[in-house]
Design a protein around this motif. Structure first.
Motif, PDB file in Angstrom:
ATOM      1  N   ALA A  14      -4.216   8.409  -3.915  1.00 51.67           N
ATOM      2  CA  ALA A  14      -4.422   7.149  -3.197  1.00 51.67           C
ATOM      3  C   ALA A  14      -5.847   6.623  -3.355  1.00 51.67           C
ATOM      4  CB  ALA A  14      -4.101   7.334  -1.719  1.00 51.67           C
ATOM      5  N   GLU A  15      -6.696   7.370  -4.033  1.00 53.65           N
ATOM      6  CA  GLU A  15      -8.116   7.025  -4.119  1.00 53.65           C
ATOM      7  C   GLU A  15      -8.356   5.623  -4.695  1.00 53.65           C
ATOM      8  OE1 GLU A  15     -12.072   8.440  -6.537  1.00 53.65           O
ATOM      9  OE2 GLU A  15     -10.536   9.926  -6.140  1.00 53.65           O
ATOM     10  N   LYS A  16      -7.722   5.293  -5.802  1.00 54.86           N
ATOM     11  CA  LYS A  16      -7.943   3.975  -6.422  1.00 54.86           C
ATOM     12  C   LYS A  16      -7.428   2.849  -5.539  1.00 54.86           C
ATOM     13  CE  LYS A  16      -8.100   5.493 -11.186  1.00 54.86           C
ATOM     14  NZ  LYS A  16      -7.494   5.396 -12.517  1.00 54.86           N
ATOM     15  N   LEU A  20      -8.827  -1.580  -1.811  1.00 54.41           N
ATOM     16  CA  LEU A  20      -8.786  -2.181  -0.487  1.00 54.41           C
ATOM     17  C   LEU A  20     -10.189  -2.412   0.064  1.00 54.41           C
ATOM     18  CD1 LEU A  20      -5.818  -0.213   1.091  1.00 54.41           C
ATOM     19  CD2 LEU A  20      -5.850  -2.650   0.507  1.00 54.41           C
ATOM     20  N   VAL A  21     -11.098  -1.490  -0.196  1.00 53.29           N
ATOM     21  CA  VAL A  21     -12.489  -1.663   0.246  1.00 53.29           C
ATOM     22  C   VAL A  21     -13.087  -2.906  -0.409  1.00 53.29           C
ATOM     23  CG1 VAL A  21     -14.815  -0.662   0.133  1.00 53.29           C
ATOM     24  CG2 VAL A  21     -12.869   0.758   0.824  1.00 53.29           C
ATOM     25  N   VAL A  67      -5.716 -11.808   2.688  1.00 51.82           N
ATOM     26  CA  VAL A  67      -4.922 -10.672   2.227  1.00 51.82           C
ATOM     27  C   VAL A  67      -3.790 -10.376   3.203  1.00 51.82           C
ATOM     28  CG1 VAL A  67      -4.949  -8.225   1.588  1.00 51.82           C
ATOM     29  CG2 VAL A  67      -6.952  -9.656   1.101  1.00 51.82           C
ATOM     30  N   THR A  68      -2.577 -10.304   2.673  1.00 55.80           N
ATOM     31  CA  THR A  68      -1.441  -9.792   3.436  1.00 55.80           C
ATOM     32  C   THR A  68      -1.145  -8.402   2.890  1.00 55.80           C
ATOM     33  OG1 THR A  68      -0.483 -11.981   3.791  1.00 55.80           O
ATOM     34  CG2 THR A  68       1.005 -10.087   3.995  1.00 55.80           C
ATOM     35  N   VAL A  69      -1.154  -7.424   3.767  1.00 55.32           N
ATOM     36  CA  VAL A  69      -0.913  -6.042   3.355  1.00 55.32           C
ATOM     37  C   VAL A  69       0.512  -5.667   3.750  1.00 55.32           C
ATOM     38  CG1 VAL A  69      -1.696  -3.656   3.465  1.00 55.32           C
ATOM     39  CG2 VAL A  69      -3.346  -5.516   3.744  1.00 55.32           C
ATOM     40  N   ARG A  70       1.295  -5.289   2.764  1.00 58.96           N
ATOM     41  CA  ARG A  70       2.675  -4.855   3.001  1.00 58.96           C
ATOM     42  C   ARG A  70       2.659  -3.353   3.254  1.00 58.96           C
ATOM     43  NH1 ARG A  70       6.749  -6.223  -0.996  1.00 58.96           N
ATOM     44  NH2 ARG A  70       8.069  -6.610   0.799  1.00 58.96           N
ATOM     45  N   VAL A  71       3.272  -2.944   4.354  1.00 58.37           N
ATOM     46  CA  VAL A  71       3.295  -1.533   4.748  1.00 58.37           C
ATOM     47  C   VAL A  71       4.762  -1.129   4.918  1.00 58.37           C
ATOM     48  CG1 VAL A  71       2.473   0.173   6.405  1.00 58.37           C
ATOM     49  CG2 VAL A  71       1.088  -1.869   5.939  1.00 58.37           C
ATOM     50  N   VAL A 124       0.785  -1.239   0.000  1.00 59.62           N
ATOM     51  CA  VAL A 124       0.000   0.000   0.000  1.00 59.62           C
ATOM     52  C   VAL A 124       0.816   1.288   0.000  1.00 59.62           C
ATOM     53  CG1 VAL A 124      -1.953  -1.073   1.161  1.00 59.62           C
ATOM     54  CG2 VAL A 124      -0.266   0.146   2.508  1.00 59.62           C
ATOM     55  N   LYS A 125       2.109   1.235   0.151  1.00 56.71           N
ATOM     56  CA  LYS A 125       2.980   2.409   0.290  1.00 56.71           C
ATOM     57  C   LYS A 125       2.640   3.168   1.565  1.00 56.71           C
ATOM     58  CE  LYS A 125       4.820   1.587  -3.733  1.00 56.71           C
ATOM     59  NZ  LYS A 125       4.927   0.143  -3.812  1.00 56.71           N
ATOM     60  N   ASP A 126       1.502   3.850   1.623  1.00 59.97           N
ATOM     61  CA  ASP A 126       1.068   4.560   2.826  1.00 59.97           C
ATOM     62  C   ASP A 126      -0.406   4.894   2.668  1.00 59.97           C
ATOM     63  OD1 ASP A 126       2.868   6.005   5.181  1.00 59.97           O
ATOM     64  OD2 ASP A 126       0.892   6.908   4.916  1.00 59.97           O
ATOM     65  N   MET A 127      -1.155   4.916   3.758  1.00 61.29           N
ATOM     66  CA  MET A 127      -2.576   5.247   3.696  1.00 61.29           C
ATOM     67  C   MET A 127      -2.821   6.757   3.715  1.00 61.29           C
ATOM     68  SD  MET A 127      -4.324   2.471   3.339  1.00 61.29           S
ATOM     69  CE  MET A 127      -6.002   2.820   3.892  1.00 61.29           C
ATOM     70  N   ASP A 128      -1.821   7.535   4.043  1.00 63.48           N
ATOM     71  CA  ASP A 128      -1.935   8.994   4.045  1.00 63.48           C
ATOM     72  C   ASP A 128      -1.909   9.491   2.600  1.00 63.48           C
ATOM     73  OD1 ASP A 128      -0.311  11.732   3.922  1.00 63.48           O
ATOM     74  OD2 ASP A 128      -1.427  11.655   5.817  1.00 63.48           O
ATOM     75  N   ASP A 129      -2.923  10.255   2.219  1.00 67.23           N
ATOM     76  CA  ASP A 129      -3.039  10.730   0.836  1.00 67.23           C
ATOM     77  C   ASP A 129      -1.818  11.523   0.378  1.00 67.23           C
ATOM     78  OD1 ASP A 129      -5.582   9.570   0.578  1.00 67.23           O
ATOM     79  OD2 ASP A 129      -6.593  11.403   1.241  1.00 67.23           O
ATOM     80  N   ASP A 130      -1.328  12.400   1.225  1.00 61.13           N
ATOM     81  CA  ASP A 130      -0.187  13.242   0.838  1.00 61.13           C
ATOM     82  C   ASP A 130       1.095  12.427   0.675  1.00 61.13           C
ATOM     83  OD1 ASP A 130      -1.778  15.534   0.816  1.00 61.13           O
ATOM     84  OD2 ASP A 130      -1.358  15.970   2.926  1.00 61.13           O
TER      85      ASP A 130
END
Length: 108
Positions: free
Chosen positions: A46-48, A53-54, A63-67, A30-36
């Motif tokens: 980050a919208e798409k 994710l939804v 699902v394994t989420v890499r952060v 996901v890279k980061d959940m913060d839009d900026d």
């Protein structure tokens, strides 16, 4: 990548794909959940990614989420907030790690 993920999420978010063994697991970075922060690193909204994710959230057990902790883009606190936001969506499997970048790989 988020566009492809979104299309796959729309197509493959059917319980039958797991029951029939078509897909065992999704691994999502996901890279980061913060839009900026997301926009600063990827150059895109980050919208798409969040929409994808939804679509995947009902199948969170698959699902394994890499952060990633990305030098010069986010902090450990940012990754903690991302994991918390992902938990609120229902995800519980995470791979938290730090990107290793050499000096010649830095984004310009």
């Amino acid at each position: 990548c988020a566009e492809i993920l979104n299309e796959l999420a729309l197509y493959f978010t059917n319980p039958d794909i797991f029951e029939n063994g078509l897909i065992d697991e999704y691994i999502v970075d996901v890279k980061d959940m913060d839009d900026d922060i997301y926009a600063a690193y990827t150059g895109k909204s980050a919208e798409k990614m969040k929409r994808a994710l939804v679509h995947l959230a009902p199948f969170a057990e698959h699902v394994t989420v890499r952060v990633p902790l990305i030098p010069e883009f986010n902090t450990k606190e940012d990754t903690r907030r991302s994991v918390e936001a992902l938990r609120e969506l229902g995800f519980s499997r995470f791979d938290e790690f730090a990107y290793v970048m050499n000096i010649n790989q830095k984004k310009q």
